[in-house]
Design an enzyme around this catalytic site. Sequence first.
Site, PDB file in Angstrom:
ATOM      1  N   CYS A  80       0.853  -1.181   0.000  1.00 51.68           N
ATOM      2  CA  CYS A  80       0.000   0.000   0.000  1.00 51.68           C
ATOM      3  C   CYS A  80       0.897   1.241   0.000  1.00 51.68           C
ATOM      4  O   CYS A  80       1.640   1.467   0.960  1.00 51.68           O
ATOM      5  CB  CYS A  80      -0.885  -0.019   1.239  1.00 51.68           C
ATOM      6  SG  CYS A  80      -1.914   1.436   1.370  1.00 51.68           S
ATOM      7  N   GLY A  81       0.850   2.006  -1.072  1.00 51.55           N
ATOM      8  CA  GLY A  81       1.735   3.163  -1.214  1.00 51.55           C
ATOM      9  C   GLY A  81       1.386   4.297  -0.269  1.00 51.55           C
ATOM     10  O   GLY A  81       2.267   4.879   0.385  1.00 51.55           O
ATOM     11  N   GLU A 194     -10.902  -0.107  -4.844  1.00 51.48           N
ATOM     12  CA  GLU A 194      -9.862  -0.922  -4.193  1.00 51.48           C
ATOM     13  C   GLU A 194     -10.351  -2.282  -3.738  1.00 51.48           C
ATOM     14  O   GLU A 194     -11.350  -2.389  -3.003  1.00 51.48           O
ATOM     15  CB  GLU A 194      -9.313  -0.176  -2.967  1.00 51.48           C
ATOM     16  CG  GLU A 194      -8.031   0.547  -3.258  1.00 51.48           C
ATOM     17  CD  GLU A 194      -7.342   1.025  -1.988  1.00 51.48           C
ATOM     18  OE1 GLU A 194      -7.006   0.187  -1.119  1.00 51.48           O
ATOM     19  OE2 GLU A 194      -7.143   2.240  -1.875  1.00 51.48           O
ATOM     20  N   ARG A 195      -9.606  -3.288  -4.137  1.00 56.15           N
ATOM     21  CA  ARG A 195      -9.812  -4.645  -3.620  1.00 56.15           C
ATOM     22  C   ARG A 195      -9.555  -4.627  -2.112  1.00 56.15           C
ATOM     23  O   ARG A 195      -8.672  -3.912  -1.636  1.00 56.15           O
ATOM     24  CB  ARG A 195      -8.809  -5.560  -4.343  1.00 56.15           C
ATOM     25  CG  ARG A 195      -8.281  -6.697  -3.541  1.00 56.15           C
ATOM     26  CD  ARG A 195      -7.312  -7.528  -4.308  1.00 56.15           C
ATOM     27  NE  ARG A 195      -5.933  -7.256  -3.886  1.00 56.15           N
ATOM     28  CZ  ARG A 195      -4.910  -8.035  -4.130  1.00 56.15           C
ATOM     29  NH1 ARG A 195      -5.081  -9.129  -4.847  1.00 56.15           N
ATOM     30  NH2 ARG A 195      -3.703  -7.738  -3.725  1.00 56.15           N
ATOM     31  N   CYS A 204      -5.193   6.078  -4.015  1.00 50.70           N
ATOM     32  CA  CYS A 204      -4.503   4.790  -3.942  1.00 50.70           C
ATOM     33  C   CYS A 204      -3.103   5.004  -4.499  1.00 50.70           C
ATOM     34  O   CYS A 204      -2.946   5.360  -5.676  1.00 50.70           O
ATOM     35  CB  CYS A 204      -5.270   3.746  -4.748  1.00 50.70           C
ATOM     36  SG  CYS A 204      -4.503   2.132  -4.681  1.00 50.70           S
ATOM     37  N   THR A 206      -0.261   2.897  -4.834  1.00 51.89           N
ATOM     38  CA  THR A 206       0.232   1.943  -5.850  1.00 51.89           C
ATOM     39  C   THR A 206      -0.601   2.090  -7.120  1.00 51.89           C
ATOM     40  O   THR A 206      -0.096   1.872  -8.221  1.00 51.89           O
ATOM     41  CB  THR A 206       0.166   0.491  -5.330  1.00 51.89           C
ATOM     42  OG1 THR A 206      -1.141   0.243  -4.797  1.00 51.89           O
ATOM     43  CG2 THR A 206       1.218   0.220  -4.276  1.00 51.89           C
TER      44      THR A 206
END
Length: 264
Positions: A80-81, A194-195, A204, A206
């Site tokens: 997770c970025g 997002e999953r 998000c 990434t």
Amino acid sequence: MSRKIAFSKYQGAGNDFILIDNRNNDFDPNNHDLVAKMCDRRFGIGADGLMLLAHTKNSAIASDFEMIYYNADGQKGSMCGNGGRCIVAFARDLGVINDETVFMAVDGLHHANIHEEQVQLGMIDVTHYDRDGEAYVLQTGSPHYVQFVAGLAELDVYTVGGTIRNNDVYKTDGINVNFVEKEDEGVYFCRTFERGVEDETFACGTGATAVAMAIALQEKREGHQEIPIRVLGGQLRISFDKQGDSFTQVFLHGPAKWVFQGEF
Ligand SMILES: N[C@H](CCC[C@H](N)C(=O)O)C(=O)O
């Protein structure tokens, strides 16, 4: 009543996280139900994900701490970025690091530096991408689907993104679904389903990284790139060196802010 858990809440461009200092191992990393309960926006604290800051398991590796990341559903996520940037701010605020760090995450070591509330986070190299119809599929620490669209402000990201995430190709492993639109010369707007949250989030990291790579591929850019990406919760910037299909020196730049702290 069992002992309360001290937590801090941080957000990076509106992607929000619960942070727990687990250097004392008080929090059971297998208690997925508790993670989901804490992330619940109605019955808990509310967050897109939760992170444990832990001592690095393999002491032969020089790193300041380890980041253990869970999605809001309570299951361990991939990289997770925005979470990575927030845990750097948390580590700085705890006094674990100063303004530079190397830390361990699920996809390997990450270099980062922090100046006030801005964090620059090194991301993994990407040397391969796939196409799914017109979309780009990239692995930037987490799996991402990137589709260029028109009229992004009006798009029903929850329904359209959720349908792609749950189609026959992606249903089992899941994927994060990003939509991007060029707003002006050099300015892009991105929205992400997002999953693991199974909803649209406000940012998000990434995903923005994958979007920037898809832009560079689509526009046949080469060499050093700095790509600003506007997201619902703010502004991110991605830089990398591109040579053909290969992306190195990848950095995610953006804010990481403490919001509040408490006990659960
Ligand atoms: N919000 C995150 C992505 C979390 C990845 C997670 N949704 C997964 O696929 O496991 C980010 O800023 O990069």
